[in-house]
Design an enzyme around this catalytic site. Structure first.
Site, PDB file in Angstrom:
ATOM      1  N   GLU A 355       0.937  -1.218  -0.073  1.00  0.00           N
ATOM      2  CA  GLU A 355       0.028   0.046   0.021  1.00  0.00           C
ATOM      3  C   GLU A 355       0.818   1.292  -0.136  1.00  0.00           C
ATOM      4  O   GLU A 355       0.440   2.417  -0.439  1.00  0.00           O
ATOM      5  CB  GLU A 355      -0.933   0.084   1.385  1.00  0.00           C
ATOM      6  CG  GLU A 355      -2.128   0.933   0.986  1.00  0.00           C
ATOM      7  CD  GLU A 355      -3.169   0.746   2.063  1.00  0.00           C
ATOM      8  OE1 GLU A 355      -4.305   0.231   1.793  1.00  0.00           O
ATOM      9  OE2 GLU A 355      -3.014   1.337   3.372  1.00  0.00           O
ATOM     10  N   HIS A 386       6.695 -26.813   3.428  1.00  0.00           N
ATOM     11  CA  HIS A 386       5.890 -27.834   2.802  1.00  0.00           C
ATOM     12  C   HIS A 386       4.846 -27.482   1.824  1.00  0.00           C
ATOM     13  O   HIS A 386       3.884 -28.242   1.310  1.00  0.00           O
ATOM     14  CB  HIS A 386       5.306 -28.831   3.872  1.00  0.00           C
ATOM     15  CG  HIS A 386       6.379 -29.434   4.822  1.00  0.00           C
ATOM     16  ND1 HIS A 386       6.785 -30.654   4.531  1.00  0.00           N
ATOM     17  CD2 HIS A 386       7.280 -29.074   5.725  1.00  0.00           C
ATOM     18  CE1 HIS A 386       7.688 -31.141   5.317  1.00  0.00           C
ATOM     19  NE2 HIS A 386       7.767 -30.122   6.138  1.00  0.00           N
ATOM     20  N   LYS A 514     -13.983   1.487  -3.945  1.00  0.00           N
ATOM     21  CA  LYS A 514     -14.727   2.160  -2.816  1.00  0.00           C
ATOM     22  C   LYS A 514     -15.983   2.962  -3.631  1.00  0.00           C
ATOM     23  O   LYS A 514     -17.110   2.713  -3.497  1.00  0.00           O
ATOM     24  CB  LYS A 514     -14.244   2.946  -1.877  1.00  0.00           C
ATOM     25  CG  LYS A 514     -13.245   2.230  -0.923  1.00  0.00           C
ATOM     26  CD  LYS A 514     -12.819   3.269   0.134  1.00  0.00           C
ATOM     27  CE  LYS A 514     -11.743   2.897   0.838  1.00  0.00           C
ATOM     28  NZ  LYS A 514     -11.148   3.931   1.926  1.00  0.00           N
TER      29      LYS A 514
END
Length: 549
Positions: A355, A386, A514
């Site tokens: 960000e 793994h 938004k």
């Protein structure tokens, strides 16, 4: 701060030539040619943290040229500007002063002609008083019972930082049970509410403006749930507190503004755990441990702001990151903590870095023609071994890695920690030096097998090595050392943003989604077919409406 295109500096041109000389040099060769390599390419911080950057594709010449780049882009001036309260977040006309929140020296820090430290200390004192009342049981809920559970409702920086720290410091936690709700998906708040009792739960609503959609949706759902049992709205004040600056909205919600904890516009969300947003941390581990967290960060702030570049840990890590990102073409960095309590650390700095430096426009307002912030990801060891280490070891992409581990564990169970640390040490050795064809064939001979008969398998067992890593070994994960580690990464990110000529402390990239969501939300209120968007978005919305009917 100066706005300098790094690619136009003489240091960048020198680094490009140096890369051509270094691109085929291996880490193994660098170690073979210098028996003192570890001593030259490692450093300690306060005898609490060892940073080993020797397993990188760098020489002393590399670092010198990278430091020249820092000088040409005026990193020193930018650091001074930030610490002095200059408004370096120019797109929002704001100072950037998370360092003031942990300024344990209390030396004045001036913004707009005013020392911010008295207000910082006043909020800290208010948080101390409030938290002590909750932790001691002096604070009672509406039925006279003490608080047992705390639910932090926030998103982004109001969630990721406090959640990461409370998890990392679980060995220091008290009797209060912490919960974190961030996602606007109702499942998140619903599952938390199943675990808590309205008579003994405190909700912290973390939203500077008290208008954040996700946070306020969850806060109102929590309030509705609470009132189904409590009944009287006056009881809200005993079970809700606000981390905000909007006193009017906080009061209208039913929260006593005496229990509203303020912070300032010079505190960026992803740097806000040091502020009132850290109240959940205090409620989890106590005020004294929170002060230790601040003190550790302050110690790193002092190191960053006063130590010469050639010994400055955040600067060194930042420069090495630029070396890989901008010259080797590495697009990602992995953060790999070998400590289960640190399981949210990579996610926290995924926001912290991406960000901050995920920008394609430079400080002059021009599109860049070079790489900026990398993709950050990671999981705790040994789980990652793994899962995705296969690609790091034998894939076609360079993935520089930071390995982080404590020498002392909080849970000395049998030989668990020795096994964990044996993997920590082994992975960086394997990534650096690999395993040659000759070694693979010799292993077959040692097993009494003929390598010629296993020729079809041998290539798959060869490890090229030459995969770069940093190792950060902490003495122990304590509030102080964690604070220093977080600040180390914060300043690394800032350093890279300065050199890459981007604004690190805004985040305009989150706004468009938004805005469109606010436009789409009313369209979801009925069953009418939608045609106001592109064909893909229309198709998705209309199928959603058909399926929910």
């Amino acid at each position: 701060m100066k706005n300098i295109n790094p690619t136009q500096t003489s240091a960048w041109q020198a680094l490009q030539k140096h890369y051509d000389e270094m691109k085929d040099v291996t880490i193994a060769e660098l170690f073979a040619n210098d028996s003192d390599r570890f001593a030259k390419f490692s450093a300690t911080f306060d005898d609490l943290m060892l940073v080993d950057f020797s397993k990188n594709r760098i020489t002393e010449e590399t670092l010198a040229k990278l430091q020249d780049l820092a000088k040409e882009t005026d990193l020193a001036g930018a650091i001074k500007s930030m610490f002095s309260g200059e408004k370096i977040n120019r797109t929002e006309d704001r100072a950037v002063l998370h360092v003031a929140l942990r300024n344990r020296s209390n030396t004045p820090i001036i913004v707009d002609g005013k020392d911010v430290m008295p207000e910082v200390n006043a909020v800290l004192e208010k948080m101390k008083t409030f938290s002590q009342a909750i932790i001691s049981g002096q604070w009672k809920g509406y039925t006279g019972k003490a608080i047992t559970d705390v639910v932090n409702i926030g998103i982004g920086g109001s969630d990721l930082g406090p959640f990461m720290v409370t998890e990392a410091l679980r060995p220091y936690k008290n009797h209060l049970t912490m919960h974190f709700v961030s996602n606007v998906d109702g499942t998140h708040i619903a599952e938390v509410l199943k675990k808590v009792n309205p008579e003994t739960t405190l909700f912290l609503v973390a939203s500077k403006t008290f208008t954040t959609q996700e946070t306020m949706t969850n806060a109102h759902s929590a309030r509705d749930w609470f009132l189904k049992t409590a009944g009287d709205e006056k009881h809200v004040a005993k079970h809700f507190a606000a981390l905000s600056t909007n006193a009017k909205a906080v009061g209208e919600f039913g929260i006593d503004t005496a229990n509203m904890f303020e912070f300032w516009d010079w505190v960026g969300g992803r740097y806000s755990l040091w502020s009132a947003i850290g109240l959940s941390i205090i409620l989890s581990v106590g005020f004294d441990n929170f002060v230790e967290l601040l003190s550790g960060a302050h110690a790193m702030d002092k190191h960053f702001s006063t130590t010469p570049a050639e010994k400055n840990l955040p600067i060194l890590l930042a420069l090495i990151g630029i070396w890989y990102n901008n010259f080797f073409g590495a697009e990602t960095e992995a953060i790999l903590p070998y400590d289960q309590y640190m399981h949210r650390f990579a996610a926290y700095f995924q926001q912290g870095n991406m960000e901050s430096n995920g920008k394609y426009v430079d400080r002059n307002g021009n599109a860049v023609d070079y790489q900026t912030g990398p993709i950050i990801w990671g999981e705790p060891g040994t789980n990652g071994q793994h899962a995705f280490y296969q690609l790091i070891h034998q894939g076609t992409k360079m993935v520089p890695c930071d390995f982080i581990a404590p020498a002392i564990t909080h849970n000395p169970l049998s030989d668990h920690h020795q096994k964990l640390l044996s993997n920590f040490f082994a992975q960086t050795e394997a990534l650096a030096f690999g395993k040659s064809r000759e070694v693979v064939e010799q292993e077959y001979r040692d097993q009494g097998k003929d390598p010629a008969q296993l020729e079809h398998v041998v290539p798959f067992k060869v490890f090229e090595g030459n995969r770069p890593t940093n190792s950060i070994l902490l003495r122990e994960i304590t509030p102080f050392s964690l604070g220093a580690l977080i600040a180390l990464y914060e300043h690394k990110i800032f350093t890279q943003g300065v050199i890459l000529n981007i604004f690190t402390f805004d985040q305009w990239g989150v706004e468009l989604g938004k805005q469109l969501a606010n436009r789409i939300l009313p369209e979801l209120g009925d069953d009418k077919a939608i045609s106001s968007h592109d064909s893909s978005t229309n198709g998705l919305i209309n199928r959603y409406k058909a399926w929910r009917a």
